[in-house]
Design a protein around this motif. Structure first.
Motif, PDB file in Angstrom:
ATOM      1  N   GLN A   1       0.771  -8.045  -7.772  1.00 49.40           N
ATOM      2  CA  GLN A   1       0.177  -6.849  -8.429  1.00 49.40           C
ATOM      3  C   GLN A   1       1.266  -6.248  -9.329  1.00 49.40           C
ATOM      4  N   LEU A   2       1.092  -6.127 -10.580  1.00 53.61           N
ATOM      5  CA  LEU A   2       1.971  -5.634 -11.612  1.00 53.61           C
ATOM      6  C   LEU A   2       1.291  -4.350 -12.236  1.00 53.61           C
ATOM      7  N   THR A   3       1.949  -3.120 -12.379  1.00 58.92           N
ATOM      8  CA  THR A   3       1.358  -2.143 -13.137  1.00 58.92           C
ATOM      9  C   THR A   3       2.451  -2.139 -14.411  1.00 58.92           C
ATOM     10  N   LEU A   4       1.708  -1.726 -15.359  1.00 61.47           N
ATOM     11  CA  LEU A   4       2.510  -1.620 -16.658  1.00 61.47           C
ATOM     12  C   LEU A   4       2.040  -0.307 -17.363  1.00 61.47           C
ATOM     13  N   LYS A   5       3.167   0.598 -17.831  1.00 61.90           N
ATOM     14  CA  LYS A   5       2.880   1.788 -18.280  1.00 61.90           C
ATOM     15  C   LYS A   5       2.959   1.624 -19.919  1.00 61.90           C
ATOM     16  N   TYR A   6       2.068   2.457 -20.447  1.00 63.62           N
ATOM     17  CA  TYR A   6       2.161   2.444 -22.126  1.00 63.62           C
ATOM     18  C   TYR A   6       1.964   3.821 -22.544  1.00 63.62           C
ATOM     19  N   VAL A   7       2.645   4.109 -23.507  1.00 62.12           N
ATOM     20  CA  VAL A   7       2.568   5.383 -24.214  1.00 62.12           C
ATOM     21  C   VAL A   7       2.405   5.084 -25.531  1.00 62.12           C
ATOM     22  N   ILE A   8       1.201   5.530 -26.275  1.00 62.97           N
ATOM     23  CA  ILE A   8       0.769   5.102 -27.568  1.00 62.97           C
ATOM     24  C   ILE A   8       1.187   6.201 -28.274  1.00 62.97           C
ATOM     25  N   GLU A   9       2.366   6.373 -29.170  1.00 59.42           N
ATOM     26  CA  GLU A   9       2.876   7.287 -29.966  1.00 59.42           C
ATOM     27  C   GLU A   9       1.941   7.342 -31.293  1.00 59.42           C
ATOM     28  N   ILE A  10       2.001   8.450 -31.786  1.00 57.43           N
ATOM     29  CA  ILE A  10       1.519   8.671 -33.143  1.00 57.43           C
ATOM     30  C   ILE A  10       2.612   9.265 -33.940  1.00 57.43           C
ATOM     31  N   ASP A  11       3.047   8.594 -35.178  1.00 57.75           N
ATOM     32  CA  ASP A  11       4.050   8.737 -36.175  1.00 57.75           C
ATOM     33  C   ASP A  11       4.010  10.219 -36.436  1.00 57.75           C
ATOM     34  N   GLY A  12       5.003  10.864 -36.225  1.00 60.69           N
ATOM     35  CA  GLY A  12       5.121  12.324 -36.754  1.00 60.69           C
ATOM     36  C   GLY A  12       4.365  13.334 -35.849  1.00 60.69           C
ATOM     37  N   GLN A  13       3.925  13.001 -34.576  1.00 59.52           N
ATOM     38  CA  GLN A  13       3.476  13.988 -33.553  1.00 59.52           C
ATOM     39  C   GLN A  13       4.199  13.901 -32.197  1.00 59.52           C
ATOM     40  N   ASP A  14       4.567  15.006 -31.588  1.00 56.57           N
ATOM     41  CA  ASP A  14       4.957  15.243 -30.629  1.00 56.57           C
ATOM     42  C   ASP A  14       4.327  14.365 -29.342  1.00 56.57           C
ATOM     43  N   LYS A  15       2.891  14.757 -29.255  1.00 54.16           N
ATOM     44  CA  LYS A  15       2.146  14.112 -28.234  1.00 54.16           C
ATOM     45  C   LYS A  15       1.563  12.760 -28.625  1.00 54.16           C
ATOM     46  N   PRO A  16       1.634  11.925 -27.349  1.00 54.14           N
ATOM     47  CA  PRO A  16       1.068  10.733 -27.559  1.00 54.14           C
ATOM     48  C   PRO A  16      -0.592  10.570 -27.875  1.00 54.14           C
ATOM     49  N   ALA A  17      -1.012   9.433 -28.286  1.00 56.66           N
ATOM     50  CA  ALA A  17      -2.470   9.213 -28.318  1.00 56.66           C
ATOM     51  C   ALA A  17      -3.197   9.102 -27.187  1.00 56.66           C
ATOM     52  N   CYS A  18      -2.383   8.383 -26.405  1.00 52.81           N
ATOM     53  CA  CYS A  18      -2.808   7.670 -25.208  1.00 52.81           C
ATOM     54  C   CYS A  18      -1.650   7.546 -24.300  1.00 52.81           C
ATOM     55  N   VAL A  19      -1.933   7.611 -23.042  1.00 55.09           N
ATOM     56  CA  VAL A  19      -0.853   7.136 -21.960  1.00 55.09           C
ATOM     57  C   VAL A  19      -1.811   6.522 -20.793  1.00 55.09           C
ATOM     58  N   ALA A  20      -1.373   5.423 -20.591  1.00 59.28           N
ATOM     59  CA  ALA A  20      -2.108   4.470 -19.652  1.00 59.28           C
ATOM     60  C   ALA A  20      -1.358   3.803 -18.685  1.00 59.28           C
ATOM     61  N   GLU A  21      -1.706   3.557 -17.706  1.00 56.76           N
ATOM     62  CA  GLU A  21      -1.362   2.763 -16.653  1.00 56.76           C
ATOM     63  C   GLU A  21      -2.204   1.470 -16.336  1.00 56.76           C
ATOM     64  N   THR A  22      -1.886   0.441 -16.601  1.00 56.92           N
ATOM     65  CA  THR A  22      -2.653  -0.862 -16.388  1.00 56.92           C
ATOM     66  C   THR A  22      -2.297  -1.554 -15.194  1.00 56.92           C
ATOM     67  N   VAL A  23      -3.180  -2.474 -14.749  1.00 60.36           N
ATOM     68  CA  VAL A  23      -2.799  -3.083 -13.501  1.00 60.36           C
ATOM     69  C   VAL A  23      -3.402  -4.684 -13.865  1.00 60.36           C
ATOM     70  N   VAL A  24      -2.438  -5.431 -13.506  1.00 63.91           N
ATOM     71  CA  VAL A  24      -2.319  -6.995 -13.724  1.00 63.91           C
ATOM     72  C   VAL A  24      -2.257  -7.726 -12.324  1.00 63.91           C
ATOM     73  N   LEU A  25      -3.052  -8.738 -12.236  1.00 62.38           N
ATOM     74  CA  LEU A  25      -2.979  -9.575 -10.977  1.00 62.38           C
ATOM     75  C   LEU A  25      -2.375 -10.698 -11.675  1.00 62.38           C
ATOM     76  N   LEU A  26      -1.081 -11.200 -11.036  1.00 63.63           N
ATOM     77  CA  LEU A  26      -0.395 -12.562 -11.265  1.00 63.63           C
ATOM     78  C   LEU A  26      -0.619 -13.403 -10.046  1.00 63.63           C
ATOM     79  N   LEU A  27      -1.769 -14.609 -10.279  1.00 63.24           N
ATOM     80  CA  LEU A  27      -1.948 -15.366  -9.129  1.00 63.24           C
ATOM     81  C   LEU A  27      -0.905 -16.377  -9.076  1.00 63.24           C
ATOM     82  N   ALA A  28      -0.371 -16.699  -7.864  1.00 59.17           N
ATOM     83  CA  ALA A  28       0.571 -17.793  -7.800  1.00 59.17           C
ATOM     84  C   ALA A  28       0.041 -19.329  -8.021  1.00 59.17           C
ATOM     85  N   GLY A  29       0.907 -19.850  -8.855  1.00 60.21           N
ATOM     86  CA  GLY A  29       0.444 -21.306  -9.428  1.00 60.21           C
ATOM     87  C   GLY A  29      -0.100 -22.021  -8.599  1.00 60.21           C
TER      88      GLY A  29
END
Length: 151
Positions: free
Chosen positions: A123-151
């Protein structure tokens, strides 16, 4: 672009910022198409004239439109080329700290969070910060979860 071919490579990247995407402009056409796809035609998103008189001085993107860009933006930074299936499992946390005005440009910074064992693989978590050009605060901050199944 960073390509992860093994679970070991992903585990080694835990806690690491792995890249930043190119800037992309958020157009009114994209916002209108999202409104059509979701049925969310709130005036703050689609009525340009009324929104100019509103609290943000123009139309803003739906928060969920911003969130929906995460997979596409992530694909500019990394690829999961592990042998088994990759499944979106969910989102642990999402926040929209700053309104995203139409016409603004955004980009995402992507980091690998935790990598944990599950019976079927990882199980993998990925952290995203979606920045807005010229703004100090981001538009979105998200932590997603991906399942990586064995082959």
């Amino acid at each position: 672009m960073r390509v992860f071919s093994t679970f070991e490579e992903i585990e080694a990247a835990a806690g690491e910022e792995i890249g930043t995407t190119d800037w992309v402009e958020i157009t009114q056409e994209r916002v209108d198409q999202f409104a059509d796809a979701t049925g969310d035609h709130q005036w703050i998103h689609v009525d340009v004239e009324r929104a100019e008189r509103g609290p943000f001085g123009g139309t803003i993107a739906h928060g969920y439109l911003t969130l929906s860009l995460v997979p596409w933006l992530g694909s500019q930074v990394f690829e999961l080329d592990t042998p088994g299936a990759k499944l979106n499992y969910g989102v642990n946390k999402v926040r929209f700290p700053h309104p995203l005005r139409v016409g603004s440009k955004v980009r995402a910074k992507v980091a690998v969070g935790e990598v944990t064992d599950i019976p079927a693989g990882k199980q993998l978590t990925l952290k995203y910060v979606i920045e807005i050009d010229g703004q100090d605060k981001p538009a979105c901050v998200a932590e997603t979860v991906v399942l990586l199944l064995a082959g």
